[in-house]
Motif scaffolding. Structure first.
Motif, PDB file in Angstrom:
ATOM      1  N   ASN A 216       1.711  49.685  41.604  1.00 15.08           N
ATOM      2  CA  ASN A 216       2.499  48.598  40.900  1.00 15.08           C
ATOM      3  C   ASN A 216       2.161  48.487  39.669  1.00 15.08           C
ATOM      4  O   ASN A 216       3.158  48.123  38.829  1.00 15.08           O
ATOM      5  CB  ASN A 216       2.452  47.485  42.003  1.00 15.08           C
TER       6      ASN A 216
ATOM      7  N   LYS B  77      10.994  53.864  42.936  1.00 14.42           N
ATOM      8  CA  LYS B  77      10.815  53.511  44.514  1.00 14.42           C
ATOM      9  C   LYS B  77       9.777  54.354  44.894  1.00 14.42           C
ATOM     10  O   LYS B  77       9.933  55.655  45.035  1.00 14.42           O
ATOM     11  CB  LYS B  77      12.053  53.294  45.268  1.00 14.42           C
TER      12      LYS B  77
ATOM     13  N   ILE C 189      -1.688  50.482  46.667  1.00 17.42           N
ATOM     14  CA  ILE C 189      -0.372  49.814  46.233  1.00 17.42           C
ATOM     15  C   ILE C 189      -0.513  48.986  44.939  1.00 17.42           C
ATOM     16  O   ILE C 189       0.545  48.940  44.115  1.00 17.42           O
ATOM     17  CB  ILE C 189      -0.069  49.023  47.508  1.00 17.42           C
TER      18      ILE C 189
ATOM     19  N   VAL D 117       4.441  45.571  52.684  1.00 13.88           N
ATOM     20  CA  VAL D 117       5.596  46.460  52.788  1.00 13.88           C
ATOM     21  C   VAL D 117       5.871  46.837  53.959  1.00 13.88           C
ATOM     22  O   VAL D 117       4.735  46.962  54.737  1.00 13.88           O
ATOM     23  CB  VAL D 117       5.514  47.638  51.628  1.00 13.88           C
ATOM     24  N   PRO D 118       6.954  47.373  54.244  1.00  8.63           N
ATOM     25  CA  PRO D 118       7.159  47.997  55.614  1.00  8.63           C
ATOM     26  C   PRO D 118       6.235  48.897  55.892  1.00  8.63           C
ATOM     27  O   PRO D 118       6.024  49.735  55.113  1.00  8.63           O
ATOM     28  CB  PRO D 118       8.613  48.398  55.635  1.00  8.63           C
TER      29      PRO D 118
ATOM     30  N   ARG E 112      -3.851  48.852  50.291  1.00  5.66           N
ATOM     31  CA  ARG E 112      -3.463  47.971  49.523  1.00  5.66           C
ATOM     32  C   ARG E 112      -3.908  48.040  48.204  1.00  5.66           C
ATOM     33  O   ARG E 112      -3.462  47.992  47.099  1.00  5.66           O
ATOM     34  CB  ARG E 112      -4.063  46.416  49.976  1.00  5.66           C
TER      35      ARG E 112
ATOM     36  N   GLU F 248       7.270  50.491  42.439  1.00  9.22           N
ATOM     37  CA  GLU F 248       7.474  49.809  43.080  1.00  9.22           C
ATOM     38  C   GLU F 248       7.598  50.262  44.528  1.00  9.22           C
ATOM     39  O   GLU F 248       8.306  51.039  44.922  1.00  9.22           O
ATOM     40  CB  GLU F 248       9.056  49.073  43.076  1.00  9.22           C
ATOM     41  N   VAL F 249       6.228  50.029  45.140  1.00 13.36           N
ATOM     42  CA  VAL F 249       5.938  50.480  46.526  1.00 13.36           C
ATOM     43  C   VAL F 249       6.957  49.619  47.608  1.00 13.36           C
ATOM     44  O   VAL F 249       6.900  48.343  48.013  1.00 13.36           O
ATOM     45  CB  VAL F 249       4.723  50.319  47.029  1.00 13.36           C
ATOM     46  N   ILE F 250       7.870  50.581  47.971  1.00 18.61           N
ATOM     47  CA  ILE F 250       8.811  49.856  49.083  1.00 18.61           C
ATOM     48  C   ILE F 250       8.418  49.877  50.562  1.00 18.61           C
ATOM     49  O   ILE F 250       9.133  49.336  51.445  1.00 18.61           O
ATOM     50  CB  ILE F 250      10.191  50.504  48.768  1.00 18.61           C
ATOM     51  N   ALA F 251       7.658  51.126  50.753  1.00 18.13           N
ATOM     52  CA  ALA F 251       7.235  51.146  52.238  1.00 18.13           C
ATOM     53  C   ALA F 251       5.796  51.906  52.060  1.00 18.13           C
ATOM     54  O   ALA F 251       5.574  52.656  51.253  1.00 18.13           O
ATOM     55  CB  ALA F 251       8.239  51.807  52.990  1.00 18.13           C
TER      56      ALA F 251
END
Length: 194
Positions: free
Chosen positions: A134, A112, A130, A158-159, A127, A139-142
């Motif tokens: 990935n 994460k 990210i 993502v947030p 982007r 996994e980019v969660i924020a």
């Protein structure tokens, strides 16, 4: 840290500049934040990172395995965010124009990841970073940044959290106001050409 306190940190470092600037996004602005200057003082960088980390929810902070930032601008704040969160911090870089992991860095499958930037304007670099993270198995969660210059319009998938939102106007090359166009544009930052 309040917005005024954050701006005071930038002013104290002579990092809030006025003039005619060509941003890395290709847009023009009469204002530029030189995050490298605000981050050159380790105590200041630490204070800003702690303030940014505190803006993230407790649940989000607890779920982060790794902090990743894009070189060059995000390296220092990414490192400081790693320290503030008690997590390892690495970076991606563009030796040939596209982001990649180098220097022995690897991302464990399913890790994460919190993406950390200095400034986000259009979100293009974020982007791209990210996508690289990935593809490497993370996994980019924020995502977060010291400065959000997007006007609240950036979508990273993502947030996203900015420590401070600064909405100085930016202009496409064909929209630059006459008074701004009357002075030569300076391309500051890590991707400036000499």
């Amino acid at each position: 840290m309040t917005e005024d306190e954050v701006l005071a940190e930038f002013r104290a470092a002579d990092a809030l500049l006025s003039g005619h600037f060509l941003l890395s996004s290709g847009r023009h602005s009469a204002h530029y934040l030189q995050c490298a200057r605000v981050l050159m003082d380790a105590d200041r960088a630490s204070r800003l990172a702690v303030a940014l980390a505190q803006k993230l929810s407790r649940d989000l902070r607890a779920s982060i395995d790794l902090v990743v930032s894009p070189a060059m601008g995000g390296v220092i704040i990414g490192h400081e965010m790693g320290r503030a969160l008690g997590k390892p911090a690495i970076f991606v870089e563009r030796p040939t124009g596209t982001f990649e992991l180098r220097r022995g860095f690897a991302i464990e499958a399913g890790a994460k990841v919190l993406l950390v930037e200095d400034v986000v304007t259009t979100g293009l670099s974020s982007r791209e970073a990210i996508k690289t993270i990935n593809e490497a198995g993370g996994e980019v969660i924020a995502a977060c940044s010291l400065v959000d210059r997007s006007g609240g319009g950036v979508d990273l998938g993502v947030p996203f959290t900015g420590l401070i939102a600064l909405n100085f106007p930016t202009y496409a090359p064909d929209e630059v106001p006459v008074e701004l166009a009357a002075t030569p544009a300076i391309k500051p930052g890590s991707r400036a050409k000499p």
